[in-house]
Design an enzyme around this catalytic site. Structure first.
Site, mmCIF file in Angstrom:
data_model
loop_
_atom_site.group_PDB
_atom_site.id
_atom_site.type_symbol
_atom_site.label_atom_id
_atom_site.label_comp_id
_atom_site.label_asym_id
_atom_site.label_seq_id
_atom_site.Cartn_x
_atom_site.Cartn_y
_atom_site.Cartn_z
ATOM 1 N N HIS A 91 0.842 -1.205 0.000
ATOM 2 C CA HIS A 91 0.000 0.000 0.000
ATOM 3 C C HIS A 91 0.875 1.253 0.000
ATOM 4 C CE1 HIS A 91 0.875 1.155 4.139
ATOM 5 N NE2 HIS A 91 0.789 -0.144 4.431
ATOM 6 N N ARG A 114 -6.143 1.866 3.985
ATOM 7 C CA ARG A 114 -5.037 2.328 3.139
ATOM 8 C C ARG A 114 -4.794 1.424 1.938
ATOM 9 N NH1 ARG A 114 -3.270 0.678 8.080
ATOM 10 N NH2 ARG A 114 -1.594 -0.869 8.232
ATOM 11 N N GLU A 140 -2.033 -7.765 8.166
ATOM 12 C CA GLU A 140 -1.024 -8.252 9.119
ATOM 13 C C GLU A 140 -0.625 -9.701 8.870
ATOM 14 O OE1 GLU A 140 -2.539 -7.316 13.070
ATOM 15 O OE2 GLU A 140 -1.691 -5.299 12.910
#
Length: 172
Positions: free
Chosen positions: A14, A61, A87
């Site tokens: 990102h 994001r 994550e």
């Protein structure tokens, strides 16, 4: 696509996020991130890869990065927003890619570090030209992407089976 033609995976981190008083998952892009995401989209278009599918983390994001980048592509691939990409470790990312339908030959995965960089390093058993050196020299900054090619099905994707064919970063 012929049987001999490799599949391609683009691992796309990102763009630059802002740090407002919101949860990490809800962090939006910063002004620079919005600019970099559009530039990255143009660079993705320049690769000439006809994406069949995009796998995108559900974080704000990553969704904003993809929305700005995909606008620059000649055609919009099917996009799947996947919570497991947020994550995720390299192993968890491989597990998601192993589930990709075989009719998707070219996939872009929009995610986060350290998972994206780690996955690139884990998958790339080989590299063309100076791609590995450029990636090492510039780091896997926000908005960067790596292009990997692989033979075989998505189910057979595992460490070391890909070739790193390209790398681009906004700071390069």
């Amino acid at each position: 696509m012929s049987v001999a033609e490799p599949r391609r995976i683009v691992l796309f981190r990102h763009a630059k996020a802002d740090w407002p008083q919101v949860s990490d998952h809800e962090r939006p892009l910063a002004d620079r991130g919005r600019q970099d995401a559009a530039v990255a989209g143009r660079k993705l278009a320049d690769t000439g890869i006809p994406f069949d599918m995009a796998l995108c983390s559900t974080a704000t994001r990553t969704r904003e990065t993809w929305k700005l980048a995909v606008h620059e592509l000649p055609h919009r691939p099917k996009t799947v927003y996947e919570e497991r990409l947020y994550e995720a470790s390299p192993g968890e990312l491989i597990a998601v890619l192993n589930e990709t339908p075989d009719d998707a030959h070219n996939v872009v995965l929009i995610g986060h570090n350290p998972g994206i960089q780690g996955l690139t390093e884990v998958l790339a058993g080989q590299a063309e030209g100076d791609t590995r050196a450029r990636m090492a020299a510039h780091g896997f900054h926000t908005g960067a992407f790596a292009v990997l090619s692989v033979e075989g099905s998505w189910k057979s994707l595992e460490p070391g089976v890909c070739t790193l064919t390209d790398y681009w970063a906004p700071t390069e």
